[in-house]
Enzyme design. Structure first.
Site, short mmCIF file in Angstrom:
data_model
loop_
_atom_site.label_atom_id
_atom_site.label_comp_id
_atom_site.label_asym_id
_atom_site.label_seq_id
_atom_site.Cartn_x
_atom_site.Cartn_y
_atom_site.Cartn_z
N ASP A 150 0.87 -1.17 0.00
CA ASP A 150 0.00 0.00 0.00
C ASP A 150 0.91 1.23 0.00
O ASP A 150 2.13 1.11 -0.19
CB ASP A 150 -0.97 -0.01 1.22
CG ASP A 150 -2.29 0.70 0.93
OD1 ASP A 150 -2.27 1.94 0.78
OD2 ASP A 150 -3.33 0.04 0.85
N HIS B 226 -12.79 -2.11 -8.23
CA HIS B 226 -14.06 -1.37 -8.33
C HIS B 226 -13.90 0.14 -8.14
O HIS B 226 -14.79 0.91 -8.45
CB HIS B 226 -15.13 -1.96 -7.38
CG HIS B 226 -15.01 -1.55 -5.95
ND1 HIS B 226 -16.03 -1.76 -5.03
CD2 HIS B 226 -14.02 -0.95 -5.24
CE1 HIS B 226 -15.66 -1.30 -3.85
NE2 HIS B 226 -14.45 -0.81 -3.95
C1 SAM Z 1 -10.88 0.70 -0.75
S1 SAM Z 1 -9.35 0.49 0.00
C2 SAM Z 1 -9.22 -1.30 -0.03
C3 SAM Z 1 -8.32 -1.81 1.04
C4 SAM Z 1 -8.25 -3.32 1.17
N1 SAM Z 1 -7.80 -3.95 -0.05
C5 SAM Z 1 -9.58 -3.91 1.63
O1 SAM Z 1 -10.12 -4.77 0.94
O2 SAM Z 1 -10.04 -3.51 2.69
C6 SAM Z 1 -8.22 0.98 -1.26
C7 SAM Z 1 -6.76 0.97 -0.85
O3 SAM Z 1 -5.99 1.43 -1.98
C8 SAM Z 1 -4.88 2.15 -1.48
N2 SAM Z 1 -4.37 3.01 -2.56
C9 SAM Z 1 -5.01 4.03 -3.15
N3 SAM Z 1 -4.21 4.58 -4.10
C10 SAM Z 1 -3.06 3.86 -4.10
C11 SAM Z 1 -1.85 3.94 -4.86
N4 SAM Z 1 -1.69 4.86 -5.81
N5 SAM Z 1 -0.88 3.05 -4.59
C12 SAM Z 1 -1.04 2.11 -3.61
N6 SAM Z 1 -2.16 1.98 -2.87
C13 SAM Z 1 -3.15 2.85 -3.12
C14 SAM Z 1 -5.47 2.93 -0.33
O4 SAM Z 1 -4.47 3.41 0.55
C15 SAM Z 1 -6.40 1.89 0.30
O5 SAM Z 1 -5.74 1.16 1.29
#
Ligand code: SAM
Length: 351
Positions: A211, A258
């Site tokens: 992440d 999504h």
């Molecule tokens: C909706 S959350 C889903 C988290 C986890 N996979 C779950 O199922 O609970 C989306 C995740 O994408 C990460 N994220 C968003 N943009 C990102 C990027 N450019 N690179 C890495 N992670 C990213 C956010 O920090 C967040 O933890």
């Protein structure tokens, strides 16, 4: 040829119609009772033992009469149990307290963070775009940049993700045969809720939570608290720029695709493809819609949630839509497993 007409059903009586519509229009009042109970600390206070409305009112500085009405409303929803004039947490409400095995009180962010975007649904449907500016006076990029800079708010947001991903991870750990694999990587895995559960259940598995750096710091704490520091680590990498950390033979992608339109999904999937060895598995954990775009009530609702929060094109997808994205990026889709949890499991493989 004319398309088949929608079957015309007889009109219900006015009372039947009122009963159905009344239930729909007042559903948010039930959600609000839940949010208020969390905000006022009612479940936390009742974790100490049953109490009357008068006692709760005194401890939490609430007027006893409205407090009693709220407690009755919560009892009607199955969140409290009542014995005479005393109220106690129901078994499900035990998950709404600080020391719950999986803390679910952060779900009340549906009533703060998300409700503000949902209140702009009219405009989202008219204009097909997220509501950050309208609801928060900031773009999505600005709002997330602020979130990543605010440790307390980020921890709270991670708590919300974990409330969903820990139970989902427990179900996933049972549903997929991890025996032939050695290392799982959760791409954009948040605080690691999902794969920590895989690590708990499958003692031979090593794992990586990938992440952004501030989220990885929180994931490290969760890994340590679960006693998995010897086998699990966090690694920061960018979802789009890549490259992703090497060494995993299974990748999990939960509530990531999504959030993004098809072009961005292809970028993420290509990065996953590059990080996996031949024969490696990709586990997509999403609410998968039926071919006609219907789905579970939660899946259909989440597709609208993506509308108010994410870029146009972000949505819940059908199995066929995932198959296309997977084949375009070199994967072979294997199976869809419907799980007894909010999200399903789509298994794909790098040939
Ligand atoms: C909706 S959350 C889903 C988290 C986890 N996979 C779950 O199922 O609970 C989306 C995740 O994408 C990460 N994220 C968003 N943009 C990102 C990027 N450019 N690179 C890495 N992670 C990213 C956010 O920090 C967040 O933890």
């Amino acid at each position: 040829m004319a398309s088949p007409a929608v079957e015309v059903q007889p009109m219900p009586s006015a009372t039947e119609a009122l009963n159905q519509i009344n239930e729909i229009v007042t559903r948010y009042c039930e959600s609000q009772m839940f949010f208020t109970a969390c905000n006022l600390g009612i479940f936390e206070q009742l974790a100490g033992g049953p109490a009357s409305a008068a006692e709760l009112g005194e401890w939490l500085r609430l007027h006893p009469e409205p407090c009693r009405r709220l407690l009755l409303g919560l009892t009607g929803m199955g969140l409290l149990q009542r014995d005479g004039d005393r109220f106690a947490n129901s078994p499900v409400a035990a998950y709404l307290t600080l020391h719950a095995p999986v803390p679910m009180e952060p779900l009340c962010m549906w009533g703060s963070l998300f409700q503000r975007s949902w209140s702009c649904l009219d405009d989202a449907v008219r204009e097909f775009g997220p509501r950050w500016q309208q609801a928060f006076g900031a773009t999505a990029d600005e709002a997330f940049a602020n979130l990543y800079k605010d440790p307390a708010a980020l921890r709270r947001f991670c708590g919300l993700m974990s409330a969903y991903s820990i139970p989902q991870g427990q179900v996933l750990a049972d549903a997929f045969d991890f025996a032939p694999y050695s290392r799982v990587m959760d791409v954009a895995g948040g605080a690691g809720g999902m794969i920590i559960e895989i690590g708990r259940k499958h003692a031979h598995m090593r794992g990586i939570v990938m992440d952004l750096p501030p989220v990885c710091e929180i994931a490290d704490e969760h890994i340590a608290a679960a006693g998995l520091s010897g086998r699990f680590v966090s690694r920061s990498a960018d979802l789009f720029a890549g490259p992703y950390p090497a060494g995993a033979d299974v990748i999990t992608l939960g509530w990531v695709l999504h959030d993004w339109n098809d072009d961005n999904c292809r970028r993420i999937l290509r990065n996953c493809y590059d990080a996996l060895p031949s024969g490696g598995a990709l586990l997509i954990v999403e609410s998968v819609l039926h071919d006609d775009h219907s789905g579970t009530p939660f899946g259909v609702l989440m597709s609208l949630h993506m509308l108010v929060l994410c870029e146009p094109g972000a949505r819940e997808r059908t199995q066929a839509e995932y198959r296309t994205l997977l084949e375009e990026t070199g994967f072979r889709m294997e199976t869809l497993v419907r799980l007894p949890a909010p999200r399903d499991l789509l298994i794909a493989r790098k040939p």
